[in-house]
Design a protein around this motif. Structure first.
Motif, PDB file in Angstrom:
ATOM      1  N   ILE A 425       0.810  -1.046  -0.089  1.00 57.36           N
ATOM      2  CA  ILE A 425      -0.003   0.085   0.033  1.00 57.36           C
ATOM      3  C   ILE A 425       0.777   1.300   0.080  1.00 57.36           C
ATOM      4  N   THR A 426       1.879   1.173   0.868  1.00 56.45           N
ATOM      5  CA  THR A 426       2.939   2.369   1.027  1.00 56.45           C
ATOM      6  C   THR A 426       3.674   2.669  -0.337  1.00 56.45           C
ATOM      7  N   LYS A 427       4.118   1.496  -0.705  1.00 56.36           N
ATOM      8  CA  LYS A 427       4.904   1.707  -2.018  1.00 56.36           C
ATOM      9  C   LYS A 427       4.269   2.145  -3.246  1.00 56.36           C
ATOM     10  N   LEU A 428       3.020   1.603  -3.502  1.00 59.80           N
ATOM     11  CA  LEU A 428       2.184   2.004  -4.662  1.00 59.80           C
ATOM     12  C   LEU A 428       1.287   3.120  -4.253  1.00 59.80           C
ATOM     13  N   ALA A 431      -4.535   4.772  -1.689  1.00 65.29           N
ATOM     14  CA  ALA A 431      -5.294   5.510  -0.666  1.00 65.29           C
ATOM     15  C   ALA A 431      -6.034   4.633   0.110  1.00 65.29           C
ATOM     16  N   LEU A 432      -5.620   3.861   0.877  1.00 68.17           N
ATOM     17  CA  LEU A 432      -6.273   2.859   1.512  1.00 68.17           C
ATOM     18  C   LEU A 432      -6.037   2.962   3.054  1.00 68.17           C
ATOM     19  N   ASN A 433      -6.776   3.344   3.985  1.00 67.66           N
ATOM     20  CA  ASN A 433      -6.490   3.070   5.420  1.00 67.66           C
ATOM     21  C   ASN A 433      -6.717   1.662   6.062  1.00 67.66           C
ATOM     22  N   ILE A 434      -5.505   1.340   6.541  1.00 68.41           N
ATOM     23  CA  ILE A 434      -5.639  -0.154   7.009  1.00 68.41           C
ATOM     24  C   ILE A 434      -6.507  -0.266   8.298  1.00 68.41           C
ATOM     25  N   GLU A 435      -6.883   0.669   8.758  1.00 69.47           N
ATOM     26  CA  GLU A 435      -7.711   0.623   9.782  1.00 69.47           C
ATOM     27  C   GLU A 435      -9.048   0.201   9.650  1.00 69.47           C
ATOM     28  N   ASP A 436      -9.434   0.270   8.308  1.00 70.50           N
ATOM     29  CA  ASP A 436     -10.877   0.170   7.678  1.00 70.50           C
ATOM     30  C   ASP A 436     -11.033  -1.111   7.078  1.00 70.50           C
TER      31      ASP A 436
END
Length: 696
Positions: A425-428, A431-436
């Motif tokens: 997620i970070t590398k690419l 826009a995704l919150n891991i908490e969701d």
């Protein structure tokens, strides 16, 4: 019955407001709650409301929030089109329209005004909007100052252009010289003789006259006197540059007097003429050159019992005169007289009873991909479901997850290593919150041992021991499928990385098929330009026998109905009707008869060729009495080779969106992806899986 009507014009100053106001009055006489919507409005200054919306909503007292009455301004649409986001425009318009459709019995939709140069783009946008809303169209044109042959040619061209994409309910040609009405109507009916209603509305002089309010706005004038009479209409104008005794002879009824601000004689003489029985009434006075009468003159005017509007402008007399001649009059909320004149003209010249009946009986045959996708999204949102995605580290899965979470369509669990997923997620920069989202690694799950024991109990009769069960539950597909079995998720989507066999094997082992279902099959939703068809089976069964083919047809018809598509089933073969001979066509013929026996209310035809199934002309020539020929919505292929190749050929050659495969027949929804799938494919498949889960 249609729940809406789209009013479109093909040129500027068409008199579209006359039609909209008349239609609104007609509709309110037929049904209690009528909504109003403008997909695209003109850009306005200082946050002013759109004039069309303000006029209709205020006059008819429609209970609706202003922001719900439109989707975009013109500049917003052009900006999105320039960015290649035209699809976003249509999606938002559908969303806004559907909101109104749910709250009103009927919605009147007014198209754009053609007030700018790019008329071809504007025509395309109006056709695209009406098509995607599934609405019949009333085309409005105007013939002011045009020869009859030019009017006819323009109307015929517009009619033919619209008819290629949408249903045209009526053509209304406005601003016609009264002496040409009968001739023009005959000419139009001769050219457009397919049953489309043709109406001709004469030019109404009072509607063409600008009011003092419009002149004030155009000239950026200052009102000195008579603001309470600002809606006076100016039928003509004249310049007061000569001596008063000569000028008075030039006054006409409802004339606008234009004179320099220092001509006290003309000003006072015109005001006196206005109240005299011997001279016509005047509409107002414009004082040019930025000159204001001296105080004694102003005091004299203030003392008069009745004063027409007197306005002051900075421009010179010549420029003001030219500017007034270019003003195109509009209908606005405060001008009740023009509104009522418009409605009366519409009711006099339009057969409102026939038009209302045409609307009541109209049924659209158009179902666009964007309408289908909107309906899918709304259906999924009704009962939020929990879907598990076993291939959690795949970029496409993560991008689809971000979109699904952002739209709050489903709850999601990703199977995989949490640290690796976060790294991806970070590398690419997704826009995704891991908490969701919920991320699970099988062997670290608190449910792992329970899943192992459950699988062991389910499969020990197949010589599965605990070690084998533990190995199976370490596999992401088995673990995700067990989540569904245990009620910890409602459905699964996999196959972006794994094979179809890897995705389906655990489902067949312990999810199993529904009661009465003997075969798991698949369908694709083929989103063509103007319809959505269901293709089956294109992914699972290589060579089904007649009984299996009949079951696939019945399952596919149910799927179509569940997703808002009226099932008309075509059992495809290389011949139509009773003409063909051979083992393959006999299988299809037998399957058709078996399906009819099992589902007697189902509209089904077979054997039938593909072209006869989807093309009305060919279908009626080969099978004239068929309810399916030419209008099939569910197409059942005789084998996997034919089905898979056909869906891919249609997809590639037409640019159709293929959603699927969606599996049917399992107790719980499990769906397989192609390894060449995109994030959009995953997004759509998760949504249809969530909808399937609502029936479990």
């Amino acid at each position: 019955m249609s729940k809406g009507i789209y009013v479109a014009t093909i040129e500027p100053n068409s008199g579209k407001s006359v039609v909209v106001l008349g239609l609104m009055r007609m509709l309110l006489g037929k049904t209690a709650k009528v909504g109003y919507f403008r997909p695209i409005i003109e850009d306005t200054k200082n946050g002013e409301p759109d004039n069309h919306i303000n006029t209709v909503v205020s006059y008819f007292e429609i209970d609706i929030n202003y922001k719900k009455t439109f989707a975009f301004t013109r500049s917003e649409v052009l900006d999105l089109y320039n960015k290649g986001k035209s699809g976003d425009v249509i999606d938002e318009i559908i969303k806004k329209y559907k909101y109104l459709e749910e709250r009103f019995d009927f919605v009147l939709v007014e198209g754009t005004d053609f007030s700018h140069e790019n008329s071809s783009l504007e025509l395309d946008i109006n056709i695209l909007i009406s098509k995607n809303l599934g609405l019949p169209v009333i085309i409005v044109s105007q013939g002011d100052g045009k020869p009859l042959n030019e009017i006819v040619d323009n109307v015929q061209l517009a009619h033919n252009t619209y008819r290629e994409e949408v249903d045209v309910l009526s053509i209304m040609t406005n601003k016609i010289d009264p002496q040409n009405i009968t001739t023009l109507k005959e000419l139009l009916k001769a050219k457009i003789n397919n049953g489309t209603d043709v109406t001709v509305i004469p030019k109404i002089k009072s509607l063409a006259n600008p009011t003092i309010k419009e002149i004030v706005k155009k000239l950026e004038a200052t009102i000195l006197f008579g603001e309470d009479m600002i809606n006076n209409q100016s039928e003509n104008f004249s310049v007061g540059a000569m001596q008063l005794r000569n000028y008075l002879t030039h006054l006409k009824e409802n004339a606008l007097v234009i004179t320099p601000g220092d001509r006290a004689d003309i000003i006072l003489g015109a005001l006196q003429a206005n109240i005299s029985k011997n001279y016509p009434k005047i509409a107002g006075i414009i004082l040019t050159g930025g000159l204001i009468p001296e105080d004694p003159i102003l005091k004299l005017i203030e003392g008069l019992s009745s004063v027409v509007p007197i306005i002051s402008v900075k421009q010179g007399t010549f420029n003001v005169t030219n500017s007034i001649g270019q003003i195109k009059s509009r209908i606005y909320a405060e001008n009740i007289e023009k509104i009522e004149t418009s409605i009366a003209s519409f009711e006099k010249h339009v057969d409102t009873d026939k038009l209302a009946e045409d609307l009541i009986t109209f049924e659209s045959g158009i179902f666009t991909p964007r309408m289908f996708q909107y309906n899918l999204l709304q259906q999924a949102l009704k009962h939020k479901k929990h879907i598990v995605l076993p291939e959690g580290n795949d970029e496409r899965i993560l991008r689809a997850t971000a979109r699904l979470i952002d739209e709050q369509v489903v709850d999601l669990t990703l199977i995989g290593d949490k640290d690796k997923i976060i790294e991806t997620i970070t590398k690419l920069d997704i826009a995704l919150n891991i908490e969701d989202i919920n991320i699970v690694s099988p062997q670290q799950s608190p449910h792992f041992e329970d899943y192992v024991n459950t699988f062991y109990e389910l499969r020990k009769h197949k010589n599965v021991n605990l070690d084998m069960a533990k190995d199976a539950m370490s596999d992401v597909s088995y673990f995700a499928t067990m989540m569904i079995y245990k009620g910890h998720a409602d459905g699964m989507v996999s196959g972006a990385v794994h094979t179809t066999a890897h995705t389906l094997r655990p489902a067949l082992q312990f999810i199993k098929t529904k009661p009465g279902v003997n075969i798991v099959s698949s369908v694709f939703f083929m989103c063509l330009e103007d319809r959505v068809s269901v293709f089956g089976d294109c992914a699972i069964n290589p060579n089904p026998n007649a009984a299996q083919l009949a079951e696939i047809a019945i399952s596919s018809a149910k799927t179509a109905k569940d997703f808002g598509i009226e099932p008309k089933v075509a059992m495809l073969s290389y011949s139509s009707g009773a003409s063909g001979k051979g083992e393959d066509v006999d299988k299809v013929r037998e399957a058709t008869e078996m399906a009819k026996a099992l589902a007697p209310d189902l509209k089904i035809e077979g054997p039938i060729q593909y072209d006869a199934a989807v093309d009305m002309r060919i279908g009626k020539s080969k099978l004239p009495d068929s309810e399916v020929a030419g209008q099939a919505s569910v197409l059942i292929f005789p084998d996997l080779n034919t089905g898979n190749n056909t869906y891919k050929a249609v997809q590639r050659e037409t640019g159709a969106l293929a959603i699927g495969p969606m599996l049917q027949g399992l107790n719980k929804p499990v769906n397989d992806l192609s390894r060449g799938c995109t994030a959009d494919d995953i997004y759509s498949t998760v949504i249809i899986t969530a909808i399937q889960a609502q029936d479990q």
